[in-house]
Design an enzyme around this catalytic site. Structure first.
Site, PDB file in Angstrom:
ATOM      1  N   HIS A 269      54.187  -8.108 -26.486  1.00 37.71           N
ATOM      2  CA  HIS A 269      54.918  -7.901 -27.752  1.00 37.71           C
ATOM      3  C   HIS A 269      54.737  -9.091 -28.690  1.00 37.71           C
ATOM      4  O   HIS A 269      54.184  -8.924 -29.758  1.00 37.71           O
ATOM      5  CB  HIS A 269      56.411  -7.575 -27.562  1.00 37.71           C
ATOM      6  CG  HIS A 269      56.640  -6.341 -26.748  1.00 37.71           C
ATOM      7  ND1 HIS A 269      56.103  -5.137 -27.114  1.00 37.71           N
ATOM      8  CD2 HIS A 269      57.315  -6.137 -25.585  1.00 37.71           C
ATOM      9  CE1 HIS A 269      56.454  -4.227 -26.201  1.00 37.71           C
ATOM     10  NE2 HIS A 269      57.179  -4.816 -25.266  1.00 37.71           N
ATOM     11  N   ASP A 320      52.553   0.916 -23.470  1.00 34.04           N
ATOM     12  CA  ASP A 320      53.907   0.507 -23.109  1.00 34.04           C
ATOM     13  C   ASP A 320      54.794   1.672 -22.682  1.00 34.04           C
ATOM     14  O   ASP A 320      54.733   2.112 -21.542  1.00 34.04           O
ATOM     15  CB  ASP A 320      54.509  -0.269 -24.289  1.00 34.04           C
ATOM     16  CG  ASP A 320      55.857  -0.921 -23.963  1.00 34.04           C
ATOM     17  OD1 ASP A 320      56.308  -0.804 -22.823  1.00 34.04           O
ATOM     18  OD2 ASP A 320      56.445  -1.560 -24.838  1.00 34.04           O
TER      19      ASP A 320
END
Lengths: 453, 453
Positions: A269, A320
């Protein structure tokens, strides 16, 4: 010894140019020769469109696939979404996870993914007690990847606390080994094989006390000199605030303090970074894994991708939570989010997006010999059609800005054809997904994720 | 009199709920009865998945499709992209535009679009001289929509200056009728028909002097009391700056000053607005047309969609430059961009996204009787599969957050099946696109769009 011969009208060759009429010979899993300018021989498998190296999906939580299209009622935030995710995690067991992950990884294969990095933390039974086989869940993930025909890096994740200094919540107990030595003992009780490599993950600064950092670093080194360490970093502002309040340091600074930043590190991230954080990741030559379709879905924000690349970090991509499984869309979104923030186009050249999708992604998962179509590399290939309604008329060198997962025609993993004509060797993957997800939500633990008011 | 009968396992009915086992009867172009809870009769066309009303593509420049995947080298900005777009516009003639627009509109039909709003300004020959038939280009667009089987609102666009007070550049001459009365005379020399409606457009505050505003408003009224007026509004900060410098007013304020804001107005993009602009658009009950995949591709930024809706404006969606033709992706991106900006999820409920895609879009194009599956409405239907790898396992009520254009199975326009099993009645649309785009770029005017250094 298995030999295969492929032929591509157009192939993406290092360091980011298109070769015309490319003959690709494979022995066992390895590309032996790559020859440009050869008419298609009769004994070759013809690959349509433009052939790219296999895609690395550098960040996956396979079970999240069962949340797709089920979390959008009632508003909320990352934190309320997480409650729905916990409700799902509570329903998994090794059999249901094997079924769901097989279907999810097959969906990835259809999207051109040849290697997945599974950030794995659902280790134990719902009450936290180990299964008879303590690695039953991780073994299920390895087996799922094998069935789906893709390679996997199992990133065994240390998860010990609910927040900094906070005891685990009931729903989190199955994520924890109790303490770091127990985590390491279990995680290190497995070996790599031809299609599986191992790495470690530190879930986040929220979930791991500082005292465990050195042991996680040591476990990584025991796996291998270059074994990967992945960590969720600064996905939400609240994480940074809690970290600063507790330690007076940002998450990246903490990792640096504990010598957990290196070329083998992936900061997942990397959304809310300081300028100093960007410099630290860049100086270390670490990777930053962007998951743009998740970061927009979970309202995380847009991280400093260009600044990280300029500082020396490598960029990689992950789907993800799998609200979308389309790595081409992830690559495109990396560039599009930069455009939204800066008002400029071409923040990343198409070749930089392909590098993130292929060789840099594979390197961050501990497969440095994958992700390039060149002799000596692992024989992973993805043929993307140029004649669909999406790709007709585009410059093949810019295909990453136009194609989607639906344009993936053929996928070769280690020389084996896993997807052909847009069909997976396992058959109807939509049906596999439907069955796995329906099974999971119809179990007694509840009937659907809680709707957040 | 043509009668048709359809049956949907699930259909999206007003005001935003799913009906189960829905029988839909059509006479000529109109839905005559919609009955819930009826098992599929043997004489009905079975529509798979979930059936939504037809999608309105509220903002299109059809020729931009030929730029897809060709503008991403060399960086730049909206303004350098525009130079490449002008190089393409210079190559069009009525025949080549018919070919390209037919293929582009067929691609739209495959994505579930049943009505397109074409913001049309390439009116004349490259040197600005009218064709023998002054509406030859507009007529080509109408014919293209007819061939592709979709409805069109031709928004004839007034375009007179390069910037405020600046004479046209050479490449812009073909966009201009010379003055506003000449524009109105030409634009009003056409009639609506069963599948075409007419509206007007004011290209932008850059391209139209204030003296022409009243005449454009008058032309709109001559077409009809509720005829649409569309205008590009505040897409880029530079437009606002020039407008404020010249007039001391924002673009929205200028439109308000000249009584061009009403329920029939659509502000396209509406990206860089003041709080006062939001209030003016809301008070007028105007529409704001967001084109999220274009606004990220062209580095425009993220407009205040939620604030506009809260103020009373309607939201609509367009694929604009067609870097992507996927209206489901536009709807999803509207929500995702809000999430990126605010850190919150669920800024728009799925039903609000469907409304933008369907009834609000159609209303903004002057088809208020389209976009709802109810008796009396136009018989436009889109069946979206729920068994693909993208949609398997999702809540059908949230399908707009998961499906893509590739999941559109059947498209019915005015009772006629235009797309069936994901195939367009015209055949291989990728091939049509490829031929049209290849033809265009291989013409003598040059070989490819200039690459911006």
């Amino acid at each position: 010894m298995t030999r295969r011969r492929f032929h591509a009208g157009l192939a993406w060759l290092p360091p980011g140019r298109l070769g015309v009429d490319v003959q690709i010979d494979v022995t066992n899993q390895v590309l032996t020769t790559v020859t440009v300018g050869v008419p298609a021989p009769s004994d070759a498998v013809r690959l349509p469109g433009v052939v790219l190296p296999g895609f690395a999906n550098s960040h996956s939580h396979a079970f999240h696939r069962a949340l797709r299209g089920r979390t959008h009622l009632g508003g909320g935030s990352f934190w309320s979404w997480r409650e729905q995710m916990y409700a799902l995690a509570a329903r998994l067991d090794p059999d249901s996870y094997l079924e769901l992950a097989t279907a999810t990884y097959a969906e990835m294969a259809l999207a051109g993914v040849t290697c997945v990095g599974e950030f794995h933390y659902v280790h134990h039974q719902p009450d936290g007690a180990p299964y008879d086989e303590p690695n039953a869940m991780g073994d299920a993930l390895r087996e799922a990847a094998r069935r789906a025909g893709i390679r996997i890096t199992l990133l065994d994740t240390c998860y010990l606390t609910a927040g900094i200094g906070e005891p685990l919540r009931r729903e989190q107990r199955r994520f924890s080994d109790g303490d770091a030595p127990a985590w390491a003992t279990r995680a290190l009780d497995r070996e790599a094989d031809a299609t599986t490599r191992l790495g470690v993950a530190l879930h986040s600064v929220r979930a791991v006390p500082l005292a465990a950092y050195a042991l996680i670093g040591g476990a990584r080194e025991r796996i291998g000199f270059d074994a990967p360490l992945h960590v969720h970093v600064s996905e939400q502002p609240a994480e940074n605030e809690a970290c600063l309040a507790a330690y007076g340091r940002t998450p990246v600074e903490l990792l640096d303090d504990h010598e957990l930043l290196g070329r083998w590190t992936t900061a997942v991230h990397a959304t809310h970074l300081t300028r100093s954080d960007v410099g630290l990741l860049g100086d270390a030559g670490a990777s930053a894994c962007f998951c743009p379709t998740t970061e927009r879905d979970l309202a995380d924000g847009i991280g400093p991708a260009r600044a990280l690349a300029d500082a020396g970090a490598r960029l990689t991509l992950g789907s993800d939570q799998h609200a979308v499984v389309d790595l081409l869309e992830e690559a495109r979104a990396l560039e599009m989010h930069e455009r939204l923030v800066t008002g400029a186009r071409g923040r990343f050249a198409p070749a930089a997006l392909v590098a993130a999708l292929t060789e840099d992604g594979h390197a961050s998962l501990g497969w440095p010999e994958a992700g390039r179509i060149e002799a000596g590399g692992i024989a992973d290939l993805v043929a993307v059609r140029l004649d669909s309604v999406r790709t007709a008329g585009v410059d093949p060198a810019q295909v990453v800005l136009a194609a989607t997962a639906a344009d993936v025609d053929t996928v070769v993993v280690g020389g084996e054809v896993v997807v052909h004509g847009g069909r997976h060797a396992l058959g109807d993957v939509g049906q596999l997904l439907d069955r796995a997800i329906t099974n999971l939500w119809s179990r007694p633990a509840g009937s659907s994720p809680p709707v957040v008011p």
